[in-house]
Design a protein around this motif. Structure first.
Motif, PDB file in Angstrom:
ATOM      1  N   SER A  59      18.826   4.080  -2.673  1.00  0.00           N
ATOM      2  CA  SER A  59      17.587   4.637  -3.223  1.00  0.00           C
ATOM      3  C   SER A  59      17.490   4.338  -4.699  1.00  0.00           C
ATOM      4  O   SER A  59      16.433   4.008  -5.211  1.00  0.00           O
ATOM      5  CB  SER A  59      17.535   6.154  -2.999  1.00  0.00           C
ATOM      6  OG  SER A  59      17.561   6.450  -1.622  1.00  0.00           O
ATOM      7  N   TYR A  81       6.668  -3.554   7.891  1.00  0.00           N
ATOM      8  CA  TYR A  81       6.490  -2.612   6.782  1.00  0.00           C
ATOM      9  C   TYR A  81       6.572  -1.206   7.354  1.00  0.00           C
ATOM     10  O   TYR A  81       5.612  -0.726   7.955  1.00  0.00           O
ATOM     11  CB  TYR A  81       5.139  -2.833   6.097  1.00  0.00           C
ATOM     12  CG  TYR A  81       5.051  -2.224   4.718  1.00  0.00           C
ATOM     13  CD1 TYR A  81       5.258  -3.008   3.592  1.00  0.00           C
ATOM     14  CD2 TYR A  81       4.787  -0.877   4.540  1.00  0.00           C
ATOM     15  CE1 TYR A  81       5.189  -2.460   2.314  1.00  0.00           C
ATOM     16  CE2 TYR A  81       4.719  -0.312   3.277  1.00  0.00           C
ATOM     17  CZ  TYR A  81       4.920  -1.114   2.165  1.00  0.00           C
ATOM     18  OH  TYR A  81       4.852  -0.560   0.917  1.00  0.00           O
ATOM     19  N   GLY A 115       6.699   1.792   5.968  1.00  0.00           N
ATOM     20  CA  GLY A 115       6.039   2.890   5.278  1.00  0.00           C
ATOM     21  C   GLY A 115       4.649   3.182   5.817  1.00  0.00           C
ATOM     22  O   GLY A 115       4.022   2.353   6.483  1.00  0.00           O
ATOM     23  N   THR A 116       4.163   4.382   5.503  1.00  0.00           N
ATOM     24  CA  THR A 116       2.808   4.782   5.904  1.00  0.00           C
ATOM     25  C   THR A 116       1.770   4.232   4.947  1.00  0.00           C
ATOM     26  O   THR A 116       0.657   3.884   5.352  1.00  0.00           O
ATOM     27  CB  THR A 116       2.696   6.324   5.948  1.00  0.00           C
ATOM     28  OG1 THR A 116       3.686   6.838   6.840  1.00  0.00           O
ATOM     29  CG2 THR A 116       1.309   6.752   6.426  1.00  0.00           C
ATOM     30  N   TYR A 117       2.147   4.149   3.656  1.00  0.00           N
ATOM     31  CA  TYR A 117       1.221   3.682   2.633  1.00  0.00           C
ATOM     32  C   TYR A 117       1.787   2.463   1.919  1.00  0.00           C
ATOM     33  O   TYR A 117       2.997   2.326   1.762  1.00  0.00           O
ATOM     34  CB  TYR A 117       0.961   4.764   1.583  1.00  0.00           C
ATOM     35  CG  TYR A 117       0.337   6.027   2.110  1.00  0.00           C
ATOM     36  CD1 TYR A 117      -1.044   6.122   2.307  1.00  0.00           C
ATOM     37  CD2 TYR A 117       1.120   7.138   2.413  1.00  0.00           C
ATOM     38  CE1 TYR A 117      -1.627   7.285   2.782  1.00  0.00           C
ATOM     39  CE2 TYR A 117       0.554   8.308   2.890  1.00  0.00           C
ATOM     40  CZ  TYR A 117      -0.819   8.373   3.076  1.00  0.00           C
ATOM     41  OH  TYR A 117      -1.388   9.525   3.556  1.00  0.00           O
ATOM     42  N   TYR A 118       0.877   1.601   1.477  1.00  0.00           N
ATOM     43  CA  TYR A 118       1.242   0.540   0.547  1.00  0.00           C
ATOM     44  C   TYR A 118       1.192   1.105  -0.873  1.00  0.00           C
ATOM     45  O   TYR A 118       0.532   2.120  -1.118  1.00  0.00           O
ATOM     46  CB  TYR A 118       0.233  -0.609   0.623  1.00  0.00           C
ATOM     47  CG  TYR A 118       0.233  -1.397   1.901  1.00  0.00           C
ATOM     48  CD1 TYR A 118       1.392  -1.960   2.400  1.00  0.00           C
ATOM     49  CD2 TYR A 118      -0.965  -1.627   2.593  1.00  0.00           C
ATOM     50  CE1 TYR A 118       1.387  -2.714   3.570  1.00  0.00           C
ATOM     51  CE2 TYR A 118      -0.992  -2.384   3.755  1.00  0.00           C
ATOM     52  CZ  TYR A 118       0.182  -2.923   4.241  1.00  0.00           C
ATOM     53  OH  TYR A 118       0.160  -3.660   5.387  1.00  0.00           O
TER      54      TYR A 118
END
Length: 365
Positions: A55, A256, A258-261
């Protein structure tokens, strides 16, 4: 009674032995649980360490702001010139160098175009992309295309380029999945062949721009202190990743997760400083390829550099209804700064004709 006492007497040591065994077993089980607990805690600590490290490295990747620099010493020309993101066999099939004729170029425009879109390119050459439009601020326009498998189309492209000397072609198939290669090819071309440009505009071949109004806006808003990390665009904030099977922009979770770019620029008009172009190009060789070009370049790569977009959605908003209304209205008023995407060549010509009429009447440009 004797038998009873014997039985009772012999049972007590047995029970004591059993209890002793149970206590020993309990102690061993307790020790075992402690060992297991410690092992689990150690495992969790190790996992947490690696997760934190990952992270942290990702955070560093996205929050580290490398010092923006334009030193070409960061490029190993012999290796870099033949590389495009993850492609190690890149070369320009067509490469013209219009910037070589001037040491002072106000703006370089590179336009994404499909190989078959001759009429779109010709329309831009005849309207807002005509390089003699700006008398005091020189600018150059080039069109970016990918490789085609149709020999007839290729020959037509080569003939078109002989006449206009403004087509840049890379050796990757021209397709949606290769749009990020096309975008980075534009960054690469500017880095190698047009570093003297003070501003770089990325555009699509189906839009209209009031080039006079754009230049005036640049000079008023960014000329004095635009900062070296300049990215100006119509910003798309917190965008959902498209998952619909019906969308040509559908992205799988494997591609990808993730939910959002990250926030990114609507790709039909993006203004950048040349230093920003250079640093985006540098990062493209270090970040895995992602085929949604606007997200990859103006979302992920911009975020890695720690640069904030300049959102012009409010100041130079584009409204399809307003553009159509302005075009159909007989009054001569200030043109819309941009025409919405997917304009036909006929509409672009009509917008340009009325734009020139406005500036001729007002005596400004």
């Amino acid at each position: 009674m004797t038998h009873g006492r014997h039985s009772s007497g012999s049972g007590t040591p047995e029970r004591a032995l059993i209890m002793k065994v149970h206590r020993r077993h309990d102690r061993r089980r307790g020790l075992g649980l402690i060992v297991i607990s410690l092992s689990i805690l150690n495992f969790l600590w190790v996992v947490n360490f690696y997760i934190s490290s990952f992270s942290s490295s990702q955070e560093d990747l996205f929050e580290l702001s490398p010092q923006l620099t334009h030193s070409l010493s960061f490029l190993n020309d012999s290796e870099d010139f033949g590389r495009l993101v993850d492609r190690l066999n890149f070369n320009f099939l067509l490469n013209t160098k219009p910037c070589d004729t001037s040491s002072d170029i106000f703006m370089l425009v590179f336009i994404h175009s499909a190989p078959e879109h001759y009429h779109n390119r010709q329309t831009i050459r005849q309207t807002w992309g005509l390089e003699t439009n700006l008398v005091n601020d020189s600018f150059r326009v080039v069109f970016l295309v990918g490789e085609v498998q149709n020999q007839s189309v290729q020959l037509t492209l080569e003939e078109e380029n002989k006449v206009n000397q403004d087509i840049i072609q890379g050796n990757f198939i021209d397709s949606y999945r290769n749009l990020s290669y096309k975008y980075v090819m534009g960054l690469k071309w500017v880095t190698y062949f047009c570093r003297q440009a003070r501003y770089v505009l990325k555009a699509d071949d189906d839009i209209y721009i009031d080039i006079f109004q754009l230049v005036r806006h640049i000079k008023v808003s960014f000329e004095v202190s635009h900062g070296e990390g300049l990215v100006v665009c119509f910003l798309i904030k917190k965008p959902y990743v498209k998952r619909s099977q019906r969308s040509k922009w559908r992205v799988s979770f494997a591609e990808y997760p993730g939910t959002y770019y990250p926030s990114y620029c609507s790709g039909w008009a993006v203004l950048m400083s040349p230093l920003m172009v250079y640093n985006l190009y540098l990062q493209s060789s270090r970040v895995p390829y992602f085929w949604v070009d606007d997200v990859y370049v103006t979302g992920t790569l911009v975020k890695i550099l720690g640069v904030k977009h300049v959102d012009i959605t409010t100041s130079m908003s584009v409204n399809k209804e307003y553009v159509i209304s302005w075009l159909q209205n007989n009054d001569t008023s200030l043109p819309p700064p941009f025409g919405y995407p997917d304009l036909s060549p006929e509409n672009i010509h009509a917008l340009w004709t009325k734009t020139l009429l406005y500036y001729n009447k007002s005596g400004t440009s």
